[in-house]
Design a protein around this motif. Structure first.
Motif, PDB file in Angstrom:
ATOM      1  N   HIS A 149       0.802  -1.216   0.000  1.00  0.00           N
ATOM      2  CA  HIS A 149       0.000   0.000   0.000  1.00  0.00           C
ATOM      3  C   HIS A 149       0.840   1.273   0.000  1.00  0.00           C
ATOM      4  O   HIS A 149       0.447   2.258  -0.619  1.00  0.00           O
ATOM      5  CB  HIS A 149      -0.918   0.032   1.228  1.00  0.00           C
ATOM      6  N   VAL A 150       1.987   1.258   0.681  1.00  0.00           N
ATOM      7  CA  VAL A 150       2.682   2.523   0.953  1.00  0.00           C
ATOM      8  C   VAL A 150       4.093   2.629   0.383  1.00  0.00           C
ATOM      9  O   VAL A 150       4.626   3.732   0.284  1.00  0.00           O
ATOM     10  CB  VAL A 150       2.731   2.809   2.471  1.00  0.00           C
ATOM     11  N   ASP A 151       4.711   1.529   0.001  1.00  0.00           N
ATOM     12  CA  ASP A 151       6.087   1.578  -0.525  1.00  0.00           C
ATOM     13  C   ASP A 151       6.041   1.515  -2.052  1.00  0.00           C
ATOM     14  O   ASP A 151       6.023   0.440  -2.653  1.00  0.00           O
ATOM     15  CB  ASP A 151       6.909   0.429   0.053  1.00  0.00           C
ATOM     16  N   VAL A 152       6.044   2.695  -2.660  1.00  0.00           N
ATOM     17  CA  VAL A 152       5.869   2.800  -4.110  1.00  0.00           C
ATOM     18  C   VAL A 152       6.959   2.051  -4.867  1.00  0.00           C
ATOM     19  O   VAL A 152       6.672   1.335  -5.835  1.00  0.00           O
ATOM     20  CB  VAL A 152       5.815   4.288  -4.535  1.00  0.00           C
ATOM     21  N   GLU A 153       8.212   2.175  -4.444  1.00  0.00           N
ATOM     22  CA  GLU A 153       9.319   1.516  -5.149  1.00  0.00           C
ATOM     23  C   GLU A 153       9.236  -0.001  -5.041  1.00  0.00           C
ATOM     24  O   GLU A 153       9.369  -0.713  -6.040  1.00  0.00           O
ATOM     25  CB  GLU A 153      10.654   2.024  -4.614  1.00  0.00           C
ATOM     26  N   ARG A 154       9.038  -0.497  -3.839  1.00  0.00           N
ATOM     27  CA  ARG A 154       8.955  -1.946  -3.654  1.00  0.00           C
ATOM     28  C   ARG A 154       7.727  -2.513  -4.345  1.00  0.00           C
ATOM     29  O   ARG A 154       7.791  -3.579  -4.990  1.00  0.00           O
ATOM     30  CB  ARG A 154       8.945  -2.281  -2.167  1.00  0.00           C
ATOM     31  N   ALA A 155       6.603  -1.840  -4.235  1.00  0.00           N
ATOM     32  CA  ALA A 155       5.363  -2.339  -4.840  1.00  0.00           C
ATOM     33  C   ALA A 155       5.450  -2.397  -6.363  1.00  0.00           C
ATOM     34  O   ALA A 155       4.778  -3.224  -6.983  1.00  0.00           O
ATOM     35  CB  ALA A 155       4.185  -1.475  -4.411  1.00  0.00           C
ATOM     36  N   ALA A 156       6.287  -1.548  -6.951  1.00  0.00           N
ATOM     37  CA  ALA A 156       6.434  -1.559  -8.415  1.00  0.00           C
ATOM     38  C   ALA A 156       6.942  -2.911  -8.911  1.00  0.00           C
ATOM     39  O   ALA A 156       6.645  -3.308 -10.040  1.00  0.00           O
ATOM     40  CB  ALA A 156       7.368  -0.444  -8.858  1.00  0.00           C
ATOM     41  N   THR A 157       7.683  -3.620  -8.078  1.00  0.00           N
ATOM     42  CA  THR A 157       8.196  -4.937  -8.461  1.00  0.00           C
ATOM     43  C   THR A 157       7.413  -6.063  -7.786  1.00  0.00           C
ATOM     44  O   THR A 157       7.783  -7.221  -7.897  1.00  0.00           O
ATOM     45  CB  THR A 157       9.690  -5.060  -8.084  1.00  0.00           C
ATOM     46  N   GLY A 158       6.337  -5.722  -7.107  1.00  0.00           N
ATOM     47  CA  GLY A 158       5.534  -6.704  -6.392  1.00  0.00           C
ATOM     48  C   GLY A 158       4.466  -7.344  -7.260  1.00  0.00           C
ATOM     49  O   GLY A 158       4.419  -7.121  -8.481  1.00  0.00           O
ATOM     50  N   PRO A 159       3.588  -8.090  -6.653  1.00  0.00           N
ATOM     51  CA  PRO A 159       2.600  -8.883  -7.394  1.00  0.00           C
ATOM     52  C   PRO A 159       1.553  -8.058  -8.142  1.00  0.00           C
ATOM     53  O   PRO A 159       0.925  -8.575  -9.067  1.00  0.00           O
ATOM     54  CB  PRO A 159       1.937  -9.737  -6.313  1.00  0.00           C
ATOM     55  N   PHE A 160       1.366  -6.783  -7.771  1.00  0.00           N
ATOM     56  CA  PHE A 160       0.337  -5.967  -8.418  1.00  0.00           C
ATOM     57  C   PHE A 160       0.918  -4.923  -9.359  1.00  0.00           C
ATOM     58  O   PHE A 160       0.180  -4.153  -9.959  1.00  0.00           O
ATOM     59  CB  PHE A 160      -0.543  -5.304  -7.353  1.00  0.00           C
ATOM     60  N   GLY A 161       2.243  -4.844  -9.455  1.00  0.00           N
ATOM     61  CA  GLY A 161       2.895  -3.899 -10.354  1.00  0.00           C
ATOM     62  C   GLY A 161       2.822  -2.457  -9.890  1.00  0.00           C
ATOM     63  O   GLY A 161       3.091  -1.540 -10.654  1.00  0.00           O
ATOM     64  N   GLY A 162       2.464  -2.253  -8.649  1.00  0.00           N
ATOM     65  CA  GLY A 162       2.373  -0.912  -8.073  1.00  0.00           C
ATOM     66  C   GLY A 162       1.603  -0.987  -6.770  1.00  0.00           C
ATOM     67  O   GLY A 162       1.118  -2.061  -6.375  1.00  0.00           O
ATOM     68  N   THR A 163       1.486   0.137  -6.102  1.00  0.00           N
ATOM     69  CA  THR A 163       0.756   0.146  -4.838  1.00  0.00           C
ATOM     70  C   THR A 163      -0.740  -0.025  -5.104  1.00  0.00           C
ATOM     71  O   THR A 163      -1.252   0.359  -6.162  1.00  0.00           O
ATOM     72  CB  THR A 163       1.000   1.444  -4.059  1.00  0.00           C
ATOM     73  N   ILE A 164      -1.392  -0.616  -4.115  1.00  0.00           N
ATOM     74  CA  ILE A 164      -2.837  -0.827  -4.197  1.00  0.00           C
ATOM     75  C   ILE A 164      -3.506  -0.235  -2.962  1.00  0.00           C
ATOM     76  O   ILE A 164      -2.896  -0.109  -1.903  1.00  0.00           O
ATOM     77  CB  ILE A 164      -3.209  -2.325  -4.325  1.00  0.00           C
ATOM     78  N   ALA A 165      -4.753   0.122  -3.124  1.00  0.00           N
ATOM     79  CA  ALA A 165      -5.557   0.616  -2.004  1.00  0.00           C
ATOM     80  C   ALA A 165      -5.885  -0.538  -1.067  1.00  0.00           C
ATOM     81  O   ALA A 165      -6.028  -1.687  -1.497  1.00  0.00           O
ATOM     82  CB  ALA A 165      -6.843   1.245  -2.522  1.00  0.00           C
ATOM     83  N   HIS A 166      -6.010  -0.224   0.200  1.00  0.00           N
ATOM     84  CA  HIS A 166      -6.497  -1.194   1.175  1.00  0.00           C
ATOM     85  C   HIS A 166      -7.936  -1.561   0.789  1.00  0.00           C
ATOM     86  O   HIS A 166      -8.708  -0.702   0.356  1.00  0.00           O
ATOM     87  CB  HIS A 166      -6.544  -0.579   2.574  1.00  0.00           C
ATOM     88  N   GLY A 167      -8.301  -2.815   0.982  1.00  0.00           N
ATOM     89  CA  GLY A 167      -9.682  -3.206   0.722  1.00  0.00           C
ATOM     90  C   GLY A 167     -10.663  -2.408   1.555  1.00  0.00           C
ATOM     91  O   GLY A 167     -11.704  -1.959   1.061  1.00  0.00           O
ATOM     92  N   TYR A 168     -10.309  -2.187   2.833  1.00  0.00           N
ATOM     93  CA  TYR A 168     -11.214  -1.445   3.700  1.00  0.00           C
ATOM     94  C   TYR A 168     -11.272   0.035   3.333  1.00  0.00           C
ATOM     95  O   TYR A 168     -12.295   0.690   3.580  1.00  0.00           O
ATOM     96  CB  TYR A 168     -10.849  -1.631   5.176  1.00  0.00           C
ATOM     97  N   LEU A 169     -10.222   0.551   2.726  1.00  0.00           N
ATOM     98  CA  LEU A 169     -10.291   1.928   2.207  1.00  0.00           C
ATOM     99  C   LEU A 169     -11.342   1.982   1.105  1.00  0.00           C
ATOM    100  O   LEU A 169     -12.211   2.855   1.098  1.00  0.00           O
ATOM    101  CB  LEU A 169      -8.934   2.391   1.673  1.00  0.00           C
ATOM    102  N   THR A 170     -11.266   1.059   0.188  1.00  0.00           N
ATOM    103  CA  THR A 170     -12.222   1.040  -0.912  1.00  0.00           C
ATOM    104  C   THR A 170     -13.649   0.880  -0.379  1.00  0.00           C
ATOM    105  O   THR A 170     -14.553   1.600  -0.796  1.00  0.00           O
ATOM    106  CB  THR A 170     -11.876  -0.081  -1.904  1.00  0.00           C
ATOM    107  N   ALA A 171     -13.832  -0.015   0.574  1.00  0.00           N
ATOM    108  CA  ALA A 171     -15.161  -0.196   1.165  1.00  0.00           C
ATOM    109  C   ALA A 171     -15.625   1.062   1.887  1.00  0.00           C
ATOM    110  O   ALA A 171     -16.817   1.392   1.865  1.00  0.00           O
ATOM    111  CB  ALA A 171     -15.158  -1.386   2.122  1.00  0.00           C
TER     112      ALA A 171
END
Length: 149
Positions: A45-67
């Motif tokens: 959710h919060v580490d833009v650099e690490r998330a870029a190489t993660g399973p979603f290809g970037g940061t994602i919103a928390h499910g509860y944020l979306t809800a």
């Protein structure tokens, strides 16, 4: 936007698709604010650099944020005019697909049940939050409200 003023009007709308909200962009700032408020600082959710190489290809919103965006999105779809309305809870909440930061969301709602409860009416609404360009919704929620008309 559909406006309901009586229990009878609500009852007549059971099963009816009420419409769609406007699109809302999910920003990294919104995600970070939610992480700060809840203490959920997971890197997806919060580490833009690490998330870029993660399973979603970037940061994602928390499910509860979306809800938690259900109220702001559904107020564009319908309104129940009442002396008071309270959130009574959820019967069902699912997160079928992630929401990448930068995505745009919108909600659609359908009334499922309307039940008199004392001097109130209990309303069960199914809301689906869709991600622009995605085949799967990000949230499917069956939420329950009590309205004192």
């Amino acid at each position: 936007m559909k406006v309901f003023t009586t229990a009878d009007e609500l009852g007549e709308a059971v099963g009816v698709e009420l419409g769609h909200s406007d699109w809302l962009e999910i920003t990294q700032d919104r995600v970070q604010q939610f992480a700060d408020a809840t203490g959920d600082q997971q890197w997806i959710h919060v580490d833009v650099e690490r998330a870029a190489t993660g399973p979603f290809g970037g940061t994602i919103a928390h499910g509860y944020l979306t809800a938690s965006l259900i109220p702001v999105l559904t107020q564009q779809i319908y309104r129940i005019e009442a002396r008071m309305g309270v959130n009574y809870g959820l019967n069902k909440l699912r997160f079928p697909a992630p929401v990448r930061v930068g995505s745009r969301l919108r909600a659609s709602s359908r009334l499922k049940e309307v039940t008199p409860v004392g001097d109130a009416v209990q309303v069960v609404t199914e809301t689906t939050i869709s991600v622009e360009g995605s085949d799967k919704p990000s949230v499917v929620a069956e939420h329950v409200g009590r309205y004192y008309l």
